[in-house]
Design a protein around this motif. Structure first.
Motif, PDB file in Angstrom:
ATOM      1  N   ALA A  85      39.411  65.690  61.456  1.00  0.00           N
ATOM      2  CA  ALA A  85      40.052  65.337  60.185  1.00  0.00           C
ATOM      3  C   ALA A  85      41.412  66.032  60.053  1.00  0.00           C
ATOM      4  N   ALA A 198      34.673  58.921  63.187  1.00  0.00           N
ATOM      5  CA  ALA A 198      34.700  58.422  61.812  1.00  0.00           C
ATOM      6  C   ALA A 198      35.529  59.350  60.923  1.00  0.00           C
ATOM      7  N   ALA A 199      35.401  60.673  61.152  1.00  0.00           N
ATOM      8  CA  ALA A 199      36.166  61.634  60.342  1.00  0.00           C
ATOM      9  C   ALA A 199      37.658  61.374  60.469  1.00  0.00           C
ATOM     10  N   ALA A 201      39.008  58.486  61.802  1.00  0.00           N
ATOM     11  CA  ALA A 201      39.315  57.078  61.519  1.00  0.00           C
ATOM     12  C   ALA A 201      39.544  56.860  60.025  1.00  0.00           C
ATOM     13  N   MET A 202      38.826  57.600  59.177  1.00  0.00           N
ATOM     14  CA  MET A 202      39.013  57.419  57.732  1.00  0.00           C
ATOM     15  C   MET A 202      40.415  57.844  57.313  1.00  0.00           C
ATOM     16  N   VAL A 203      40.908  58.924  57.937  1.00  0.00           N
ATOM     17  CA  VAL A 203      42.267  59.367  57.619  1.00  0.00           C
ATOM     18  C   VAL A 203      43.278  58.310  58.091  1.00  0.00           C
ATOM     19  N   TYR A 205      42.701  55.163  58.513  1.00  0.00           N
ATOM     20  CA  TYR A 205      42.545  53.955  57.695  1.00  0.00           C
ATOM     21  C   TYR A 205      43.302  54.093  56.376  1.00  0.00           C
ATOM     22  N   ARG A 206      43.146  55.239  55.727  1.00  0.00           N
ATOM     23  CA  ARG A 206      43.822  55.460  54.443  1.00  0.00           C
ATOM     24  C   ARG A 206      45.334  55.420  54.602  1.00  0.00           C
TER      25      ARG A 206
END
Lengths: 265, 99
Positions: A85, A198-199, A201-203, A205-206
């Motif tokens: 992250a 996923a940790a 990828a969320m950053v 994605y945002r």
């Protein structure tokens, strides 16, 4: 047309990944950047989706064989997810050329590491398998957690930075220093990749760095490729596949360097 | 003591991952097929849902494991799982509006 090409690309990345144990991310990112004209940061974000797909598909198989240490995986995930992250966040401030150079260096490093290991990536089966296909693993107790957490932090950091799984770091550390059987180390590393990716990828994605229209056909291809690869794995001569993989990695590292130099000059 | 050998636990977590991967695959496939007939926003929306489903799968896996650990009164690993969940949620907060 691009959609079909992306599906084929994903298929081969998934197939190679399942056959050799090297995740698809390390191949997908440079191909997306070089041949689909996607900026490196978006290429990393997009291939992260495919990395999660591979991990989910393959670790569900490992879990059913009961070779995954969920407790150890969860503990180390504290470090990998945090590292991922943080670096995924920092990438937003990085120079794209720097990122491309870093990726080329990592590709070269991985190719050389695989070659010096003599094409042996997949662990030899040290545990016995009985007639019903059940795997028996001798009892063990993981030790040296501080070292494991440190290595996981680095693996997670690299994952967030480059969109890769980080298996080549975690597996040897678990096996050599944490007293974990090789088979369990491999399965547990695979298990951790989903959460780690996923940790970050969320950053991504945002930030808008996951291109959905590219990620969709890519993941569909990767899913089919890795399922087929998992079935073929016992029947394929891995050494040939590994040298093929090394060749592709070296080629991509070279092309990425040229691409980078052209951009700088 | 080995930390392995909890068949039921493994099976449930495997089921979560497999369900996530397969449903993501079919949603993405539906998006791609829709794109052949209807160009524009609708197929992209379906594909976006598929990608979000993939991103959510590991999160659901952590939530399920967390629940299972607490149910087994294995508090140490229950809290560890909760910690992983918090870090994942931090990832959602990070990166808002960064370009």
């Amino acid at each position: 047309m691009v959609t079909v090409l992306l599906m084929i690309l994903g298929f081969f990345a998934g197939l190679l990944g399942a056959l050799t144990g090297i995740g698809g991310g390390v191949l997908l990112t440079p191909v997306l950047a070089l041949y689909f004209g996607i900026p490196i940061r978006e290429a990393i974000g997009t291939s992260l989706v495919a990395v999660i797909t591979t991990s989910a598909a393959s670790s569900s198989v490992h879990l059913q064989r009961h070779t995954t240490d969920i407790r150890l995986g969860m503990t180390l995930e504290l470090a990998t997810a945090f590292g991922a992250a943080v670096t995924a966040y920092l990438v937003g401030y990085f120079n794209r050329n720097f990122l491309e150079g870093l990726f080329a260096a990592f590709l070269l490093y991985s190719a050389i590491t695989i070659m010096t290991k003599g094409g042996k990536i997949r662990p030899d089966d040290e545990s016995s398998t009985n007639a019903s296909g059940e795997v028996s693993i001798p009892p063990y107790e993981p030790k040296n957690y501080p070292l494991g957490m440190g290595a996981s932090l680095i693996a997670g950091g690299l994952s967030g930075l480059l969109g890769i799984g980080g298996g080549p770091i975690k597996v040897p550390v678990m096996y050599l220093f944490m007293n974990v059987p090789l088979m369990v180390a491999t399965a547990t590393s695979n298990f951790m990749i989903g959460v780690t990716a996923a940790a970050s990828a969320m950053v991504y994605y945002r930030r808008g760095d996951i291109l959905v229209q590219y990620a969709a056909p890519l993941s569909v291809g990767v899913f089919i490729g890795s399922l087929l690869g998992a079935r073929l794995a016992p029947r394929v001569h891995t050494k040939v596949v590994v040298y093929l993989l090394v060749g592709v990695m070296l080629y991509l590292a070279g092309h990425l360097s040229i691409h980078l130099l052209r951009g700088l000059l | 003591m080995s930390q392995l050998r909890e068949p039921a636990f493994d099976r449930i977590v495997a089921l979560v991952l497999r369900t996530g991967a397969f449903s993501c695959f079919f949603v993405l496939l539906a998006g791609l097929i829709t794109a052949l007939f209807i160009p524009g926003r609708i197929p992209l929306g379906i594909e976006r849902a598929g990608v979000l489903l993939m991103l959510a799968t590991p999160v659901v896996r952590v939530i399920v494991a967390c629940y299972l650990f607490f149910r087994e009164k294995d508090f140490r690993y229950g809290w560890i799982s909760l910690g992983v969940l918090v870090i994942l949620m931090l990832g959602l907060v990070f990166g808002i509006g960064e370009h």
